[in-house]
Design a protein around this motif. Structure first.
Motif, short mmCIF file in Angstrom:
data_model
loop_
_atom_site.label_atom_id
_atom_site.label_comp_id
_atom_site.label_asym_id
_atom_site.label_seq_id
_atom_site.Cartn_x
_atom_site.Cartn_y
_atom_site.Cartn_z
N LEU A 146 0.87 -1.20 -0.23
CA LEU A 146 -0.50 -0.46 -0.11
C LEU A 146 0.88 1.51 -0.33
CD1 LEU A 146 -3.17 1.69 0.67
CD2 LEU A 146 -2.38 1.00 2.99
N ALA A 156 2.09 5.30 -2.86
CA ALA A 156 1.52 6.45 -3.44
C ALA A 156 0.30 5.41 -5.03
CB ALA A 156 1.80 7.30 -3.77
N PHE A 157 1.62 4.68 -6.07
CA PHE A 157 0.86 3.91 -6.78
C PHE A 157 -0.50 3.14 -6.83
CE2 PHE A 157 1.26 1.51 -10.63
CZ PHE A 157 1.12 1.74 -11.35
N GLY A 212 4.22 -2.38 3.49
CA GLY A 212 4.73 -3.16 3.14
C GLY A 212 6.06 -3.26 4.43
N ARG A 213 6.79 -1.88 4.34
CA ARG A 213 7.65 -2.19 4.88
C ARG A 213 7.20 -1.79 7.07
NH1 ARG A 213 12.89 -1.33 1.88
NH2 ARG A 213 13.72 -3.32 1.86
N THR A 267 7.20 -2.47 -5.47
CA THR A 267 8.89 -3.04 -5.65
C THR A 267 9.73 -3.69 -6.14
OG1 THR A 267 10.64 -2.58 -4.04
CG2 THR A 267 8.97 -1.05 -3.76
N GLU A 268 10.13 -3.38 -7.76
CA GLU A 268 11.03 -4.41 -8.32
C GLU A 268 12.23 -5.28 -7.82
OE1 GLU A 268 9.97 -0.74 -8.53
OE2 GLU A 268 10.80 -0.07 -10.69
N PRO A 274 7.47 -9.35 1.82
CA PRO A 274 6.22 -9.98 1.20
C PRO A 274 5.93 -10.79 0.80
CG PRO A 274 7.33 -7.49 -0.17
CD PRO A 274 8.40 -8.31 0.97
N ASP A 322 3.98 -4.21 -10.83
CA ASP A 322 5.61 -3.64 -10.48
C ASP A 322 6.26 -3.12 -11.96
OD1 ASP A 322 6.44 -2.68 -7.68
OD2 ASP A 322 6.00 -5.07 -7.31
N ASN A 323 7.10 -2.42 -12.37
CA ASN A 323 8.20 -1.82 -13.40
C ASN A 323 8.51 -3.14 -14.01
OD1 ASN A 323 6.05 0.56 -14.28
ND2 ASN A 323 7.51 1.24 -12.78
N ARG A 352 0.99 5.64 -14.50
CA ARG A 352 0.68 7.06 -13.23
C ARG A 352 1.92 7.51 -13.02
NH1 ARG A 352 -5.54 8.58 -11.42
NH2 ARG A 352 -5.32 10.08 -12.87
N THR A 381 3.47 9.04 -10.26
CA THR A 381 3.34 9.81 -9.26
C THR A 381 3.74 9.89 -7.84
OG1 THR A 381 1.27 7.61 -9.48
CG2 THR A 381 0.53 8.33 -6.85
N1 LIG Z 1 4.46 5.81 -8.17
C1 LIG Z 1 4.58 6.17 -9.82
O1 LIG Z 1 4.46 6.64 -10.87
C2 LIG Z 1 4.93 4.08 -10.47
C3 LIG Z 1 4.14 3.92 -11.35
C4 LIG Z 1 4.38 2.99 -12.31
C5 LIG Z 1 4.14 2.23 -11.36
N2 LIG Z 1 5.28 1.75 -10.09
C6 LIG Z 1 5.47 1.07 -9.03
O2 LIG Z 1 4.90 0.98 -7.91
C7 LIG Z 1 5.86 0.39 -6.92
C8 LIG Z 1 5.75 0.91 -5.46
O3 LIG Z 1 5.56 3.22 -5.67
P1 LIG Z 1 4.88 3.71 -5.43
O4 LIG Z 1 4.89 5.09 -5.16
O5 LIG Z 1 3.42 3.02 -4.55
O6 LIG Z 1 6.37 3.22 -3.64
P2 LIG Z 1 5.35 3.69 -2.13
O7 LIG Z 1 7.46 4.26 -1.55
O8 LIG Z 1 4.36 4.81 -2.35
O9 LIG Z 1 4.73 2.55 -1.96
C9 LIG Z 1 5.69 1.05 -1.44
C10 LIG Z 1 5.28 0.09 -0.80
O10 LIG Z 1 6.17 -0.71 -0.69
C11 LIG Z 1 6.56 -1.00 -0.01
N3 LIG Z 1 8.28 -1.32 -0.25
C12 LIG Z 1 8.89 -0.62 -0.98
N4 LIG Z 1 10.50 -1.60 -0.40
C13 LIG Z 1 9.47 -3.21 -0.27
C14 LIG Z 1 10.64 -3.96 -0.43
N5 LIG Z 1 11.79 -4.09 -0.33
N6 LIG Z 1 9.83 -4.87 0.68
C15 LIG Z 1 8.70 -4.95 0.76
N7 LIG Z 1 8.21 -3.75 0.55
C16 LIG Z 1 8.58 -2.24 0.15
C17 LIG Z 1 6.67 0.25 1.10
O11 LIG Z 1 6.40 0.04 2.28
C18 LIG Z 1 5.62 0.93 0.58
O12 LIG Z 1 4.42 0.15 0.80
C19 LIG Z 1 7.19 1.02 -7.75
O13 LIG Z 1 8.34 0.05 -7.17
C20 LIG Z 1 6.80 0.43 -9.31
O14 LIG Z 1 7.22 -0.35 -9.46
C21 LIG Z 1 4.90 3.53 -9.98
#
Ligand SMILES: NC(=O)c1ccc[n+]([C@@H]2O[C@H](COP(=O)([O-])OP(=O)(O)OC[C@H]3O[C@@H](n4cnc5c(N)ncnc54)[C@H](O)[C@@H]3O)[C@@H](O)[C@H]2O)c1
Ligand SMILES: O=P(O)(O)OC[C@@H](O)[C@@H](O)[C@H](O)[C@H](O)CO
Length: 464
Positions: A25, A27-28, A53-54, A116-117, A152, A177-178, A218, A220
């Motif tokens: 959970l 932003a994305f 996640g963390r 995340t990747e 996760p 995830d990307n 998108r 974000t």
């Molecule tokens: N933000 C964007 O614009 C966007 C767009 C397309 C895809 N994404 C994908 O979504 C993913 C998350 O983006 P976001 O903007 O929501 O980030 P964010 O930091 O707001 O949220 C990431 C979530 O993953 C958890 N997390 C992070 N690293 C972790 C790890 N190593 N192990 C377990 N949990 C972990 C965090 O605690 C959090 O809940 C990106 O890595 C990407 O792959 C993001």
């Protein structure tokens, strides 16, 4: 004046029953999958239980608002505000009991992931590395029944075991995830984890869990305190967790949903047989340019994507990389309708939206994993076609320069990066390249090419 808090009493969106479980959970997830789910024609049947996640913070804040949050769509001309209510439960990811309960419920049909990747624990061979410390620790916890998994993947595997034990039937895991072939990556990672713990579970997953591949898009950025104040002023309520995103959104999916899914197509999602062309277009052109701007831009003293794009040296590097990527995207039947020139033009407008403050430092994180998807395939394709791949090599070289020049540089292979940076000259470049792709590191011509591109942005601060 004390403004009311955003919640379902203030903003009465009915709670849909939980049928989707989300891990990661952030932003994305909220700007994308939660928004698509709210726009689906059958949204009333599809509630999301979203796990962090963390840290628990995002869950605590959202739970205090009954899962509601404001999506701010930020165009270069102004903002528009929508309250999203599809998240009906926001839960600390460490709450394994709740996770296993919702996963064991027959009504649950879909699991979405934005973890995340780096969280897929992939080695440079693209497979789950079960000797990685966090993975090994989780496997030890699962094997000894002592303590709960912390990654996760470990949590997902434990929850799938609960679903099997409850006889709750098949479901779909949808990786958002990307990553290239993200459904396959998720399958490999989950199967690798499960197989190292319980081969019977791995077999059950093989038969009952469908892994859907997606290309998600998108922009974000992380929400700031200023964004929170802006929503309060514009909307007349308090929302501790608004999410900011560009107006553009896209979701392409490929795969089966054995227990059903929301009608995401009502919100514009596209279901296709062959996702690869869409995936490559997005990962190479958008994410590749993002990584290039993140490394080159920071070396030039910039902080955001829009600032970096306005720097002619960075812009030139992006255009050169796009030319290389485009040469390997076009020309086949499958790519005929990708409309690359229009896509490139649209990207320039999206990146140039200076009202979206997308931090280069955030994009730069975990580069070794990201470059494998964003730079390496283009470099390989260019060389296979008898061309140099200099622009893709420049992205890798800029990452190398950042790895030794930027404070706070973060990478899942940080120890290997630090060890490589203790070397000099071609030895350093080869060792850093090996962190990204061992095959490229074994090629002397590629090492020489990348070495020749190092330092192109350093020492030329745009504002200097
Ligand atoms: N933000 C964007 O614009 C966007 C767009 C397309 C895809 N994404 C994908 O979504 C993913 C998350 O983006 P976001 O903007 O929501 O980030 P964010 O930091 O707001 O949220 C990431 C979530 O993953 C958890 N997390 C992070 N690293 C972790 C790890 N190593 N192990 C377990 N949990 C972990 C965090 O605690 C959090 O809940 C990106 O890595 C990407 O792959 C993001
Ligand atoms: O989210 P990451 O860390 O995979 O990558 C950073 C950006 O490139 C990415 O978030 C893009 O903004 C996004 O993929 C646009 O859809």
């Amino acid at each position: 004046m004390d403004l009311p808090l955003l919640n379902r009493a203030l903003h009465p969106i009915p709670k849909a029953p939980v049928r989707i479980v989300h891990l990661g959970l952030g932003a994305f997830h909220r700007s994308h999958q939660a928004w698509y789910t709210q726009q689906a024609g059958d949204a009333a049947n599809w509630g999301i239980a979203a796990f962090t996640g963390r840290r628990p913070d995002a869950a605590t804040a959202l739970a205090g608002q009954d899962g509601l949050f404001t999506l701010v769509e930020r165009a270069d001309t102004g903002d528009s505000f929508t309250v999203v209510g599809s998240i009906v439960e926001a839960v600390d990811g460490a709450d394994i009991q709740r996770l296993t309960e919702v996963m064991a419920a027959p009504a649950t049909a879909v699991v979405t992931l934005t973890i995340t990747e780096a969280a897929y624990g992939l080695g440079s061979d693209g497979k789950l590395d079960i000797s990685a410390p966090e993975v090994a620790a989780d496997l030890a916890r699962l094997g000894s029944d002592q303590g709960n998994p912390a990654t996760p993947l470990g949590r997902l595997v434990l929850a799938l075991a609960a679903r099997r034990d409850a006889g709750a039937g098949p479901l779909a895991v949808v990786c958002c995830d990307n990553l290239s072939s993200n459904g396959t990556v998720a399958r490999e990672a989950v199967a690798g984890f499960a197989g190292a713990w319980d081969t019977g579970l791995a077999a059950w997953i093989g038969t009952n869990v469908s892994f859907v591949s997606t290309s998600v898009d998108r922009i974000t950025p992380r929400t700031t305190g200023e964004d929170v104040a802006g929503v309060q002023a514009a909307c007349g309520y308090r929302d501790s967790s608004p999410v900011i995103a560009e107006p553009f959104s896209s979701w392409v999916l490929s795969g089966d949903f054995p227990a059903g899914r929301p009608r995401w197509e009502d919100a514009g999602a596209l279901f296709v047989e062959d996702i690869e062309p869409y995936e490559n277009r997005k990962l190479w052109l958008l994410n590749g340019a993002h990584s290039l701007l993140a490394y080159a831009g920071q070396l030039r003293g910039h902080s955001t994507v829009a600032e970096a794009l306005a720097d002619p040296l960075c812009m030139q590097a992006v255009e050169a990389f796009w030319d290389e990527a485009e040469a390997n995207l076009s020309g086949t039947e499958a790519t005929a309708d990708l409309q690359i020139p229009a896509y490139r033009a649209a990207l320039l407008a999206r990146f140039g939206n200076a009202r979206i403050a997308h931090n280069l430092a955030q994009i730069a994180l975990d580069g070794s994993t990201k470059l494998r998807m964003r730079a390496v395939p283009v470099l390989q394709a260019e060389r296979a076609a008898g061309r140099s791949g200099a622009a893709a090599a420049l992205m890798i070289a800029a990452w190398m320069d950042c790895s030794s020049a930027l404070p706070g540089f973060q990478d899942p292979l940080g120890d290997e990066v630090a060890a490589a940076n203790s070397l000099a000259g071609a030895g350093r470049v080869r060792a850093l390249l090996a962190v990204v792709d061992p095959a490229l590191a074994a090629d002397d011509a590629v090492v020489e090419l990348v070495q020749g591109q190092c330092g192109r942005f350093a020492g030329h601060p745009a504002s200097g």
